[in-house]
Design a protein around this motif. Sequence first.
Motif, short mmCIF file in Angstrom:
data_model
loop_
_atom_site.label_atom_id
_atom_site.label_comp_id
_atom_site.label_asym_id
_atom_site.label_seq_id
_atom_site.Cartn_x
_atom_site.Cartn_y
_atom_site.Cartn_z
N VAL A 1 -37.79 9.07 5.08
CA VAL A 1 -39.14 8.64 4.70
C VAL A 1 -39.73 9.61 3.68
CG1 VAL A 1 -41.49 8.24 5.54
CG2 VAL A 1 -39.54 7.40 6.86
N LEU B 1 -40.66 1.51 11.63
CA LEU B 1 -40.47 2.96 11.75
C LEU B 1 -40.92 3.47 13.11
CD1 LEU B 1 -41.51 4.18 8.22
CD2 LEU B 1 -39.24 4.26 9.24
N PHE C 1 -39.13 0.48 0.52
CA PHE C 1 -38.58 1.36 1.54
C PHE C 1 -37.28 0.85 2.13
CE2 PHE C 1 -38.07 2.57 5.99
CZ PHE C 1 -37.84 3.91 5.81
N LEU D 1 -46.17 1.65 2.60
CA LEU D 1 -45.37 0.92 3.58
C LEU D 1 -46.12 -0.34 3.98
CD1 LEU D 1 -44.33 3.86 5.92
CD2 LEU D 1 -42.80 2.55 4.47
#
Length: 94
Positions: free
Chosen positions: A45, A21, A57, A13
């Motif tokens: 995730v 997030l 992502f 990430l």
Amino acid sequence: MTSVTNAAPRKILTSGERDFLKQGNRLLLDKPNGRIGAAALMDMVADWGNHRGSLGFQDYARRWITEGHAKNQIANQLLRELFGLNDPDPRKAA
């Protein structure tokens, strides 16, 4: 003879995604039924981490949501709001 298997792509990430997030999880928990949305976010995730493709992502998350992988309508709606995937109201578009 040595057996070699291909490793799955390493998932990392970005710092922006990590911040998104963290903040997104907090936003979800502050909403009614937010725990349902936060749980679905964690499922997403985990699914991304296990996905063998190299999709980033954000792209994976949008696809995951639009393909209907959230377990229920509440989670789906909360994730759509979080990721900006709300469909505009056709009555307001006119």
